[in-house]
Design a protein around this motif. Structure first.
Motif, PDB file in Angstrom:
ATOM      1  N   ASP A 146      17.897 -34.814  16.536  1.00 38.92           N
ATOM      2  CA  ASP A 146      17.096 -33.637  16.192  1.00 38.92           C
ATOM      3  C   ASP A 146      17.951 -32.375  16.070  1.00 38.92           C
ATOM      4  O   ASP A 146      17.445 -31.272  16.103  1.00 38.92           O
ATOM      5  CB  ASP A 146      15.990 -33.419  17.226  1.00 38.92           C
ATOM      6  N   ASP A 147      19.258 -32.560  15.924  1.00 37.49           N
ATOM      7  CA  ASP A 147      20.171 -31.417  15.931  1.00 37.49           C
ATOM      8  C   ASP A 147      21.303 -31.625  14.922  1.00 37.49           C
ATOM      9  O   ASP A 147      22.336 -32.215  15.240  1.00 37.49           O
ATOM     10  CB  ASP A 147      20.737 -31.243  17.344  1.00 37.49           C
ATOM     11  N   PHE A 148      21.102 -31.144  13.709  1.00 37.08           N
ATOM     12  CA  PHE A 148      22.078 -31.319  12.632  1.00 37.08           C
ATOM     13  C   PHE A 148      23.452 -30.780  13.029  1.00 37.08           C
ATOM     14  O   PHE A 148      24.471 -31.452  12.851  1.00 37.08           O
ATOM     15  CB  PHE A 148      21.586 -30.622  11.358  1.00 37.08           C
ATOM     16  N   VAL A 149      23.502 -29.577  13.555  1.00 36.07           N
ATOM     17  CA  VAL A 149      24.778 -28.919  13.863  1.00 36.07           C
ATOM     18  C   VAL A 149      25.576 -29.702  14.903  1.00 36.07           C
ATOM     19  O   VAL A 149      26.759 -29.997  14.696  1.00 36.07           O
ATOM     20  CB  VAL A 149      24.553 -27.462  14.321  1.00 36.07           C
ATOM     21  N   ASN A 150      24.959 -30.055  16.018  1.00 37.87           N
ATOM     22  CA  ASN A 150      25.693 -30.774  17.055  1.00 37.87           C
ATOM     23  C   ASN A 150      26.051 -32.193  16.632  1.00 37.87           C
ATOM     24  O   ASN A 150      27.090 -32.722  17.026  1.00 37.87           O
ATOM     25  CB  ASN A 150      24.922 -30.776  18.374  1.00 37.87           C
ATOM     26  N   GLY A 151      25.206 -32.823  15.832  1.00 39.21           N
ATOM     27  CA  GLY A 151      25.517 -34.159  15.323  1.00 39.21           C
ATOM     28  C   GLY A 151      26.745 -34.148  14.436  1.00 39.21           C
ATOM     29  O   GLY A 151      27.662 -34.966  14.598  1.00 39.21           O
ATOM     30  N   VAL A 152      26.804 -33.214  13.518  1.00 38.14           N
ATOM     31  CA  VAL A 152      27.957 -33.116  12.621  1.00 38.14           C
ATOM     32  C   VAL A 152      29.191 -32.646  13.399  1.00 38.14           C
ATOM     33  O   VAL A 152      30.297 -33.142  13.177  1.00 38.14           O
ATOM     34  CB  VAL A 152      27.654 -32.197  11.413  1.00 38.14           C
ATOM     35  N   ALA A 153      29.006 -31.731  14.340  1.00 33.45           N
ATOM     36  CA  ALA A 153      30.135 -31.263  15.153  1.00 33.45           C
ATOM     37  C   ALA A 153      30.759 -32.418  15.931  1.00 33.45           C
ATOM     38  O   ALA A 153      31.989 -32.549  15.996  1.00 33.45           O
ATOM     39  CB  ALA A 153      29.687 -30.156  16.103  1.00 33.45           C
ATOM     40  N   ALA A 154      29.937 -33.277  16.512  1.00 29.84           N
ATOM     41  CA  ALA A 154      30.468 -34.439  17.234  1.00 29.84           C
ATOM     42  C   ALA A 154      31.218 -35.363  16.285  1.00 29.84           C
ATOM     43  O   ALA A 154      32.262 -35.922  16.633  1.00 29.84           O
ATOM     44  CB  ALA A 154      29.333 -35.192  17.929  1.00 29.84           C
ATOM     45  N   ALA A 155      30.715 -35.499  15.070  1.00 27.41           N
ATOM     46  CA  ALA A 155      31.321 -36.407  14.092  1.00 27.41           C
ATOM     47  C   ALA A 155      32.668 -35.921  13.564  1.00 27.41           C
ATOM     48  O   ALA A 155      33.492 -36.731  13.142  1.00 27.41           O
ATOM     49  CB  ALA A 155      30.364 -36.621  12.923  1.00 27.41           C
ATOM     50  N   VAL A 156      32.907 -34.630  13.587  1.00 25.05           N
ATOM     51  CA  VAL A 156      34.170 -34.116  13.021  1.00 25.05           C
ATOM     52  C   VAL A 156      35.204 -33.736  14.069  1.00 25.05           C
ATOM     53  O   VAL A 156      36.343 -33.452  13.729  1.00 25.05           O
ATOM     54  CB  VAL A 156      33.935 -32.909  12.075  1.00 25.05           C
ATOM     55  N   ASN A 157      34.830 -33.745  15.323  1.00 21.60           N
ATOM     56  CA  ASN A 157      35.759 -33.317  16.374  1.00 21.60           C
ATOM     57  C   ASN A 157      36.364 -34.500  17.120  1.00 21.60           C
ATOM     58  O   ASN A 157      36.140 -34.688  18.321  1.00 21.60           O
ATOM     59  CB  ASN A 157      35.062 -32.353  17.341  1.00 21.60           C
ATOM     60  N   HIS A 158      37.115 -35.301  16.400  1.00 22.48           N
ATOM     61  CA  HIS A 158      37.867 -36.402  16.996  1.00 22.48           C
ATOM     62  C   HIS A 158      39.155 -36.570  16.190  1.00 22.48           C
ATOM     63  O   HIS A 158      39.343 -35.937  15.159  1.00 22.48           O
ATOM     64  CB  HIS A 158      37.040 -37.694  17.036  1.00 22.48           C
TER      65      HIS A 158
END
Length: 177
Positions: free
Chosen positions: A86-98
Motif C-alpha cells: 500500500d506504499d508505492f514510495v517505500n516499495g520502490v525505495a526498497a527495490a532500488v537500495n541494494h
C-alpha cells in the motif's frame, strides 16, 4: 536462511496471502518448456514468505539474489511489492537500495505497484520528470481498453492471438472481460 520445505509450510498455513499467491503451482503448466521454472518458483515462494516476516529489507533481498538474472529481479520485485503493498514510495525505495541490479528491480517493482495501486498512488514529483509520460499514458489507456494500440502500428488482429517461439498460442479473445 529459509529452506524450501519451510517456505512450503508457511505458504500453506498463511491465511493473509491473497488467493492468487497460493496458486503459483499452476505457472509451470502455462510454460511447460521453461528450463529455469524451478529456480523461479523457489525464489517467488521465498519472496512471498519474506515479505510477511519482520526482516530487514537488505537481508531479505540478499536471500533472493541481486537481480542480475530475471528470476532474481522478479523475486525482489515481488518481495518489495508485497511488503509495501500500500506504499508505492517505500516499495520502490526498497527495490532500488541494494547492491545488485537495482534499476531493474526498481522498474519491475514500480510497474507492479503502479498497476496495483493506480496512477494516483505515484507521487507527482515522480511524474513531473517522467520521460515520455504522454506516450506511456496513451499506451496504458490503450492496454486498458482491449489493447487496441493502432496508433503505434498494432491492430486488433495482433491481440486476438499471440504465438510464442515455443509454439504456445494464447487466445486473448477467450479471456473474460
Amino acid at each position: 536462511m529459509l529452506n524450501i520445505q519451510t517456505v512450503e509450510q508457511i505458504l500453506a498455513a498463511n491465511e493473509k496471502l491473497p488467493i492468487g499467491m497460493k496458486k503459483y503451482k499452476r505457472i509451470p503448466s502455462v510454460f511447460p518448456k521453461a528450463k529455469h521454472m524451478d529456480e523461479l518458483l523457489t525464489l517467488v515462494k521465498k519472496a512471498i514468505v519474506l515479505s510477511s516476516e519482520n526482516e530487514d529489507d537488505l537481508d531479505a533481498i540478499r536471500q533472493l539474489g541481486e537481480g542480475w538474472v530475471a528470476e532474481e529481479t522478479l523475486a525482489i520485485a515481488i518481495y518489495c511489492a508485497l511488503k509495501y503493498s500500500d506504499d508505492f514510495v517505500n516499495g520502490v525505495a526498497a527495490a532500488v537500495n541494494h547492491d545488485g541490479d537495482s534499476d531493474s528491480t526498481g522498474a519491475v517493482t514500480g510497474n507492479i505497484l503502479g498497476t496495483a495501486l493506480g496512477f494516483e498512488a505515484i507521487p507527482q514529483k515522480y511524474l513531473d520528470k517522467l520521460e515520455l509520460k504522454d506516450v506511456i499514458l496513451e499506451i496504458a489507456e490503450d492496454l486498458h481498453h482491449d489493447c487496441q494500440i493502432t496508433e503505434y502500428g498494432l491492430g486488433d488482429d495482433l491481440w486476438e492471438s499471440i504465438s510464442f517461439t515455443d509454439g504456445a498460442v494464447f487466445n486473448f479473445s477467450s479471456f473474460p472481460t
